[in-house]
Design an enzyme around this catalytic site. Structure first.
Site, PDB file in Angstrom:
ATOM      1  N   HIS A  98     -11.634  -9.420   7.504  1.00 49.72           N
ATOM      2  CA  HIS A  98     -10.187  -9.355   7.257  1.00 49.72           C
ATOM      3  C   HIS A  98      -9.616  -8.089   7.888  1.00 49.72           C
ATOM      4  O   HIS A  98     -10.277  -7.066   7.976  1.00 49.72           O
ATOM      5  CB  HIS A  98      -9.884  -9.386   5.761  1.00 49.72           C
ATOM      6  CG  HIS A  98     -10.601  -8.335   4.976  1.00 49.72           C
ATOM      7  ND1 HIS A  98     -11.930  -8.439   4.649  1.00 49.72           N
ATOM      8  CD2 HIS A  98     -10.185  -7.146   4.479  1.00 49.72           C
ATOM      9  CE1 HIS A  98     -12.309  -7.368   3.974  1.00 49.72           C
ATOM     10  NE2 HIS A  98     -11.259  -6.552   3.868  1.00 49.72           N
ATOM     11  N   HIS A 100      -6.615  -5.294   7.522  1.00 53.38           N
ATOM     12  CA  HIS A 100      -5.604  -4.712   6.639  1.00 53.38           C
ATOM     13  C   HIS A 100      -4.404  -4.339   7.500  1.00 53.38           C
ATOM     14  O   HIS A 100      -4.568  -3.716   8.563  1.00 53.38           O
ATOM     15  CB  HIS A 100      -6.103  -3.406   6.015  1.00 53.38           C
ATOM     16  CG  HIS A 100      -7.254  -3.540   5.084  1.00 53.38           C
ATOM     17  ND1 HIS A 100      -7.100  -3.466   3.727  1.00 53.38           N
ATOM     18  CD2 HIS A 100      -8.577  -3.731   5.310  1.00 53.38           C
ATOM     19  CE1 HIS A 100      -8.289  -3.596   3.142  1.00 53.38           C
ATOM     20  NE2 HIS A 100      -9.209  -3.755   4.092  1.00 53.38           N
TER      21      HIS A 100
HETATM   22  P1  AMP Z   1     -12.381  -4.010   2.261  1.00 49.83           P
HETATM   23  O1  AMP Z   1     -12.781  -2.773   1.525  1.00 49.83           O
HETATM   24  O2  AMP Z   1     -11.967  -3.739   3.683  1.00 49.83           O
HETATM   25  O3  AMP Z   1     -13.429  -5.102   2.137  1.00 49.83           O
HETATM   26  O4  AMP Z   1     -11.068  -4.520   1.550  1.00 49.83           O
HETATM   27  C1  AMP Z   1     -11.046  -5.451   0.529  1.00 49.83           C
HETATM   28  C2  AMP Z   1      -9.636  -5.483  -0.016  1.00 49.83           C
HETATM   29  O5  AMP Z   1      -9.475  -6.643  -0.805  1.00 49.83           O
HETATM   30  C3  AMP Z   1      -9.286  -4.277  -0.910  1.00 49.83           C
HETATM   31  O6  AMP Z   1      -8.194  -3.555  -0.343  1.00 49.83           O
HETATM   32  C4  AMP Z   1      -8.921  -4.918  -2.240  1.00 49.83           C
HETATM   33  O7  AMP Z   1      -7.837  -4.276  -2.885  1.00 49.83           O
HETATM   34  C5  AMP Z   1      -8.570  -6.342  -1.832  1.00 49.83           C
HETATM   35  N1  AMP Z   1      -8.762  -7.325  -2.892  1.00 49.83           N
HETATM   36  C6  AMP Z   1      -9.829  -7.484  -3.694  1.00 49.83           C
HETATM   37  N2  AMP Z   1      -9.631  -8.501  -4.545  1.00 49.83           N
HETATM   38  C7  AMP Z   1      -8.404  -9.006  -4.274  1.00 49.83           C
HETATM   39  C8  AMP Z   1      -7.623 -10.076  -4.823  1.00 49.83           C
HETATM   40  N3  AMP Z   1      -8.058 -10.826  -5.831  1.00 49.83           N
HETATM   41  N4  AMP Z   1      -6.409 -10.303  -4.278  1.00 49.83           N
HETATM   42  C9  AMP Z   1      -5.949  -9.548  -3.267  1.00 49.83           C
HETATM   43  N5  AMP Z   1      -6.639  -8.537  -2.703  1.00 49.83           N
HETATM   44  C10 AMP Z   1      -7.848  -8.254  -3.210  1.00 49.83           C
END
Ligand code: AMP
Length: 133
Positions: A98, A100
């Site tokens: 993903h 950001h």
């Molecule tokens: P990463 O550390 O790059 O894997 O980012 C994962 C992101 O997913 C983090 O910024 C979390 O805040 C976000 N995240 C985790 N669970 C959810 C959820 N249920 N809905 C939306 N975002 C989420």
């Protein structure tokens, strides 16, 4: 592979969807760096860049450009950070590729503080030879 994002896509976990197509979807990050922080997520759960087809990666960047425009126009942000945490050691929490897209504002104090190193004499040239692609 099932991830929190595949569960969101299937509707098993609630989320705010901003976009959905065959290759990718976009939701609001539940813990935003700034409000409006969004994620562009591959429909297939590729863990990292390495396993993701180029067509999907290209599409993600096209969506990133659109999302950046929406954040600037609708929230009036001054800039965005476009970030992929690519592997656990880089800080990736969800092993499902993903992007950001984080809206940023002048003086918002949300600096991404990566501590930098310096090269010794000649070392940068050696790295350059090793890393050509
Ligand atoms: P990463 O550390 O790059 O894997 O980012 C994962 C992101 O997913 C983090 O910024 C979390 O805040 C976000 N995240 C985790 N669970 C959810 C959820 N249920 N809905 C939306 N975002 C989420």
């Amino acid at each position: 592979m099932e991830t929190i994002f595949t569960k969101i896509l299937k509707g098993e976990i609630p989320s705010i969807f901003l976009h959905k197509d065959e290759l990718c979807f976009s939701i609001l990050d539940i813990n935003p760096v700034n409000k409006g922080h969004l994620l562009i997520i591959t429909t297939e759960a590729y863990p990292t860049l390495e396993s993701c087809p180029e067509a999907v990666l290209s599409h993600m960047m096209v969506l990133a450009k659109k999302a950046d425009k929406v954040l600037r126009e609708k929230l009036g942000c001054d800039a965005t950070n476009v970030i992929i945490n690519n592997g656990k050691e880089s800080g990736q929490e969800v092993p499902h590729l993903h992007l950001h897209i984080i809206p940023r504002y002048k003086g918002d104090g949300k600096t991404l503080h990566l501590v930098k190193e310096t090269y010794s004499d000649g070392e940068i040239a050696d790295y350059g030879k090793k890393l050509e692609f």
